[in-house]
Design an enzyme around this catalytic site. Structure first.
Site, short mmCIF file in Angstrom:
data_model
loop_
_atom_site.label_atom_id
_atom_site.label_comp_id
_atom_site.label_asym_id
_atom_site.label_seq_id
_atom_site.Cartn_x
_atom_site.Cartn_y
_atom_site.Cartn_z
N GLU A 100 -69.39 41.45 100.60
CA GLU A 100 -69.96 40.50 101.56
C GLU A 100 -70.87 41.16 102.59
O GLU A 100 -70.55 42.24 103.10
CB GLU A 100 -68.84 39.75 102.30
CG GLU A 100 -68.26 38.61 101.50
CD GLU A 100 -67.51 37.63 102.38
OE1 GLU A 100 -67.96 37.37 103.51
OE2 GLU A 100 -66.46 37.14 101.92
N ASN B 209 -64.69 29.84 102.88
CA ASN B 209 -63.24 30.02 103.11
C ASN B 209 -62.91 29.82 104.59
O ASN B 209 -61.85 29.27 104.93
CB ASN B 209 -62.81 31.43 102.68
CG ASN B 209 -62.77 31.55 101.16
OD1 ASN B 209 -62.34 30.63 100.48
ND2 ASN B 209 -63.26 32.64 100.64
N ASN C 62 -76.28 30.65 103.47
CA ASN C 62 -76.32 32.11 103.64
C ASN C 62 -76.76 32.73 102.31
O ASN C 62 -76.61 32.14 101.26
CB ASN C 62 -74.97 32.65 104.11
CG ASN C 62 -73.83 32.30 103.13
OD1 ASN C 62 -73.97 31.47 102.24
ND2 ASN C 62 -72.69 32.96 103.29
N ASN D 261 -59.18 35.94 102.04
CA ASN D 261 -60.35 36.11 102.93
C ASN D 261 -59.87 35.60 104.29
O ASN D 261 -59.65 34.40 104.45
CB ASN D 261 -61.49 35.26 102.36
CG ASN D 261 -62.85 35.47 103.00
OD1 ASN D 261 -63.65 34.57 102.93
ND2 ASN D 261 -63.13 36.61 103.56
N ASN E 98 -68.93 37.90 111.28
CA ASN E 98 -68.47 38.89 110.30
C ASN E 98 -67.81 40.05 111.04
O ASN E 98 -68.00 40.22 112.24
CB ASN E 98 -69.67 39.43 109.49
CG ASN E 98 -70.23 38.41 108.51
OD1 ASN E 98 -69.49 37.72 107.82
ND2 ASN E 98 -71.55 38.31 108.47
N HIS F 57 -77.24 34.99 98.88
CA HIS F 57 -76.36 35.59 97.86
C HIS F 57 -77.20 36.20 96.75
O HIS F 57 -78.18 35.59 96.30
CB HIS F 57 -75.44 34.52 97.26
CG HIS F 57 -74.47 33.97 98.27
ND1 HIS F 57 -73.26 34.57 98.53
CD2 HIS F 57 -74.58 32.92 99.12
CE1 HIS F 57 -72.63 33.89 99.49
NE2 HIS F 57 -73.41 32.89 99.88
N CYS G 236 -64.85 34.68 98.43
CA CYS G 236 -66.05 34.27 99.16
C CYS G 236 -66.41 32.88 98.66
O CYS G 236 -66.86 32.72 97.52
CB CYS G 236 -67.18 35.26 98.91
SG CYS G 236 -68.72 34.82 99.76
N GLY G 237 -66.21 31.88 99.49
CA GLY G 237 -66.43 30.48 99.07
C GLY G 237 -67.89 30.19 98.79
O GLY G 237 -68.24 29.64 97.73
N THR G 238 -68.75 30.57 99.72
CA THR G 238 -70.19 30.33 99.50
C THR G 238 -70.67 31.13 98.30
O THR G 238 -71.51 30.67 97.53
CB THR G 238 -71.01 30.73 100.75
OG1 THR G 238 -70.64 32.06 101.15
CG2 THR G 238 -70.80 29.76 101.90
N GLY G 239 -70.07 32.32 98.12
CA GLY G 239 -70.45 33.16 96.98
C GLY G 239 -70.07 32.54 95.66
O GLY G 239 -70.84 32.54 94.69
N1 LIG Z 1 -70.23 37.43 105.03
C1 LIG Z 1 -70.89 36.15 104.79
C2 LIG Z 1 -70.21 35.03 105.61
C3 LIG Z 1 -68.82 34.73 105.11
C4 LIG Z 1 -68.89 34.09 103.75
C5 LIG Z 1 -67.60 34.05 102.97
N2 LIG Z 1 -66.44 34.63 103.60
C6 LIG Z 1 -67.31 32.64 102.48
O1 LIG Z 1 -66.13 32.31 102.27
O2 LIG Z 1 -68.29 31.88 102.26
C7 LIG Z 1 -72.37 36.23 105.23
O3 LIG Z 1 -72.70 37.09 106.06
O4 LIG Z 1 -73.15 35.39 104.74
#
Ligand SMILES: N[C@H](CCC[C@H](N)C(=O)O)C(=O)O
Length: 284
Positions: free
Chosen positions: A218, A82, A167, A14, A71, A169, A227-230
């Site tokens: 994403e 990430n 954010n 990422n 983004n 999910h 995707c870390g938050t994911g």
């Molecule tokens: N596209 C995501 C942000 C990047 C999240 C992802 N890359 C991570 O590592 O958390 C959003 O619009 O919420």
């Protein structure tokens, strides 16, 4: 013309362009991240190519610095797991004093605490949020306190659970992540009306109580390798559904992440690192 220097880093594939505005004033077109500029820089083949752009800016609320992230479609999300690991790895690579072992990064999702432990970057990702209005989603809360409901896309029926890590999910459990038509389903779920601010989408296969595998679409980027938050949101939902432990290995297309939600209370912690790719510059 102004020459802008950047360094490219990735967290499990990422990837982000990092532009350091801590010590010099960046042009307004960068700080406000004009949509066309972000889109053109992020474009694979026609631009530098990345999943997003990260600006490091001076702190405004008592942290060590502020992170703005964009983004590849030019939208500005609240947080990026990430991305924050890439930013910290950049700071560590860039600084002489290697005895600094904790940082506070200001983001739109609030202050994020990072600790360096045995060379690894440990991110306190905060507590998962299940309040529908804070995700936001119009999905109803189920008996376990998770916003969950059925959505039909292209005649396909999905049981969708929702959670926020700052954010939004959407998590869909599937028997296998093989042969998921990610492009057909991802974009339609991302922009479904039950998610007024759109959402990140994760198809999750539970391999055991301590291992899951996810496929990612994403918000504002499309398919990414990690995707870390994911990964944190998937743990939060699956643990709350009683389908996995509070410490799991998350297998992503770009690699593996250890995610921990001690006793399913308080913060979720993400442990990993990020890698330097190359330095470059562009004119604006
Ligand atoms: N596209 C995501 C942000 C990047 C999240 C992802 N890359 C991570 O590592 O958390 C959003 O619009 O919420």
């Amino acid at each position: 013309m102004t020459l802008i220097g950047f360094k490219k880093y990735h967290g499990l594939g990422n990837d982000f362009i990092i532009i350091d505005g801590r010590f010099s004033l960046l042009p307004s077109s960068i700080v406000s991240a004009e949509k066309h500029l972000v889109i053109s820089l992020c474009k694979r083949h026609y631009g530098i190519g990345c999943d997003g752009i990260i600006l490091i800016l001076p702190p405004v609320a008592g942290g060590d610095f502020r992170m703005k992230i964009f983004n590849s479609d030019g939208s500005e999300p609240e947080m990026c797991g990430n991305g924050i690991r890439c930013l910290i790895r950049y700071i560590l690579d860039d600084s002489e004093d290697d005895f600094v072992d904790s940082f506070i990064v200001e983001t739109l999702a609030g202050k994020i605490q990072i600790n360096i432990e045995e060379g690894n970057i440990k991110v306190d990702m905060g507590s998962p949020i299940f309040a529908p209005e804070k995700i936001p989603t119009t999905l109803p809360i189920n008996e376990r306190g998770i916003p969950q409901g059925r959505i039909t896309i292209l005649d396909q029926d999905f049981l969708v659970s929702a959670c926020s890590m700052g954010n939004p999910h959407a998590i869909i459990e599937v028997p296998t992540i093989k042969n998921i038509p990610l492009y057909e389903w991802g974009q339609k779920l991302e922009t479904h009306p039950v998610f007024p601010k759109y959402t990140n989408v994760h198809f999750v296969q539970v391999k055991s109580r301590s291992e899951i595998e996810i496929l990612i679409w994403e918000r504002g980027c499309g398919p990414t390798l990690a995707c870390g938050t994911g990964a944190c949101a998937c743990l939060a939902v699956l643990a709350k559904l009683g389908k996995c432990n509070d410490l799991i290995l998350v297998k992503l297309p770009g690699g593996e992440l250890e995610i921990n939600w001690p006793k399913m209370k308080g913060s979720i912690f993400m442990i990993g690192d990020a890698k330097y790719v190359y330095s470059g510059s562009f004119n604006i």
